[in-house]
Design a protein around this motif. Structure first.
Motif, mmCIF file in Angstrom:
data_model
loop_
_atom_site.group_PDB
_atom_site.id
_atom_site.type_symbol
_atom_site.label_atom_id
_atom_site.label_comp_id
_atom_site.label_asym_id
_atom_site.label_seq_id
_atom_site.Cartn_x
_atom_site.Cartn_y
_atom_site.Cartn_z
ATOM 1 N N ALA A 259 0.789 -1.232 0.000
ATOM 2 C CA ALA A 259 0.000 0.000 0.000
ATOM 3 C C ALA A 259 0.818 1.277 0.000
ATOM 4 C CB ALA A 259 -0.940 0.017 1.219
ATOM 5 N N THR B 110 0.945 3.571 -3.141
ATOM 6 C CA THR B 110 -0.327 4.238 -3.441
ATOM 7 C C THR B 110 -0.549 5.423 -2.525
ATOM 8 O OG1 THR B 110 -1.289 2.154 -4.186
ATOM 9 C CG2 THR B 110 -2.816 3.910 -3.589
ATOM 10 N N VAL B 111 -0.281 5.239 -1.230
ATOM 11 C CA VAL B 111 -0.470 6.330 -0.257
ATOM 12 C C VAL B 111 0.425 7.519 -0.606
ATOM 13 C CG1 VAL B 111 -0.220 6.993 2.164
ATOM 14 C CG2 VAL B 111 -1.163 4.745 1.571
ATOM 15 N N ASP C 291 1.818 8.220 -3.508
ATOM 16 C CA ASP C 291 1.366 8.817 -4.773
ATOM 17 C C ASP C 291 0.186 9.759 -4.533
ATOM 18 O OD1 ASP C 291 3.235 7.654 -6.448
ATOM 19 O OD2 ASP C 291 1.939 5.951 -6.994
ATOM 20 N N ASP C 292 -0.738 9.345 -3.657
ATOM 21 C CA ASP C 292 -1.905 10.179 -3.361
ATOM 22 C C ASP C 292 -1.497 11.481 -2.667
ATOM 23 O OD1 ASP C 292 -3.623 8.394 -4.522
ATOM 24 O OD2 ASP C 292 -4.314 7.503 -2.642
ATOM 25 N N ARG D 117 0.053 13.695 -5.286
ATOM 26 C CA ARG D 117 -0.962 14.238 -6.207
ATOM 27 C C ARG D 117 -1.750 15.376 -5.552
ATOM 28 N NH1 ARG D 117 -6.133 13.042 -5.980
ATOM 29 N NH2 ARG D 117 -5.760 11.121 -4.790
ATOM 30 N N HIS E 149 9.661 7.083 -3.705
ATOM 31 C CA HIS E 149 8.586 8.065 -3.847
ATOM 32 C C HIS E 149 8.918 9.392 -3.181
ATOM 33 C CE1 HIS E 149 6.326 4.531 -5.125
ATOM 34 N NE2 HIS E 149 5.373 5.338 -5.549
ATOM 35 N N ASP F 79 -3.459 2.598 3.170
ATOM 36 C CA ASP F 79 -4.405 3.085 2.157
ATOM 37 C C ASP F 79 -5.856 3.081 2.655
ATOM 38 O OD1 ASP F 79 -4.896 4.262 -0.308
ATOM 39 O OD2 ASP F 79 -5.251 2.351 -1.322
ATOM 40 N N ALA G 177 -5.207 -2.218 2.466
ATOM 41 C CA ALA G 177 -4.438 -3.042 1.540
ATOM 42 C C ALA G 177 -3.378 -3.789 2.344
ATOM 43 C CB ALA G 177 -3.773 -2.166 0.479
#
Length: 226
Positions: A20, A23-24, A26-27, A30, A55, A90, A198
């Motif tokens: 996860a 994704t976290v 990336d969020d 963003r 990241h 996530d 996740a």
């Protein structure tokens, strides 16, 4: 002064969350246009720290000692005046970050994400029942109604973190709400969504629940005796 994403640190403790963490992060990137500082305190033996560094997160590695030790280290390692805690599985909506920052700019010292307001259907029923019970007990002991004492997503002005001595481990999430409230800081509970995690949970619901309950009872009593 009005804070922007350039004034924001997002911090978390991470432990074997390679499913996860990307994704976290990336969020967060963003939503904040890549402007927020991200700090992960990590005790993993999987690829979590490697993914976090890829990241752009600052990773502080330490031996696994539990939730509270990791999050406390992450909070004190943050370098910006507004600090948001989150989990790395996530479950929390990073799209709520602008709203949290707006509320800090409106004058709140702590903005606490209330998962239970919208039902938290993705949360296991046992956990959901326990979290409602923790909130009722904490409210009675504090003399002030709160709705979600154990959320992992909150925003703090840095002085709240630096002015209070934090003591709890598994129950740190409750302590991070109770002590500021009982010391007169302005706290706002903001309803947020909550998603299915996740990866596998690392917390035993019975042992973890007992530790949180001890904190929910002990911390208000300590604050009344200050």
């Amino acid at each position: 002064m009005e804070y922007t994403f350039d004034d924001l640190s997002v911090v978390m403790g991470t432990y074997n969350e390679e499913a996860a963490i990307g994704t976290v992060l990336d969020d967060i990137d963003r939503v904040t246009d890549g402007r927020a500082e991200v700090v992960c305190v990590d005790g993993s033996d999987d690829r979590t720290p490697e993914i976090a560094r890829e990241h752009g997160a600052r990773v502080i590695e330490q031996e696994p000692r539990g939730y509270g030790y990791a999050v406390r280290k992450a909070l004190t390692a943050a370098s910006r005046p507004v600090i948001v805690t989150t989990d790395c599985d996530d479950t929390y909506p990073m799209d709520a970050l602008p709203r949290f920052l707006d509320l800090v700019n409106e004058g709140y010292d702590v903005v606490s994400g209330d998962r239970l307001y919208r039902g938290a259907d993705a949360m296991p029923a046992f956990n959901r029942l326990g979290n409602h019970a923790f909130a009722v007990i904490a409210s009675l002991l504090m003399g002030e109604r709160v709705h979600d004492t154990t959320t992992g997503m909150r925003a703090y002005r840095e002085e709240v973190i630096s002015n209070i001595r934090w003591t709890e481990n598994t129950g740190l999430s409750a302590e991070l709400l109770i002590r500021p409230l009982m010391r007169g800081y302005d706290v706002y509970e903001q309803p947020i969504g909550y998603a299915e995690r996740a990866g596998d949970t690392k917390l035993d619901p019975f042992a973890g629940g007992y530790a949180i309950l001890k904190s929910v009872v002990k911390v208000p009593l300590e604050e009344r005796l200050r």
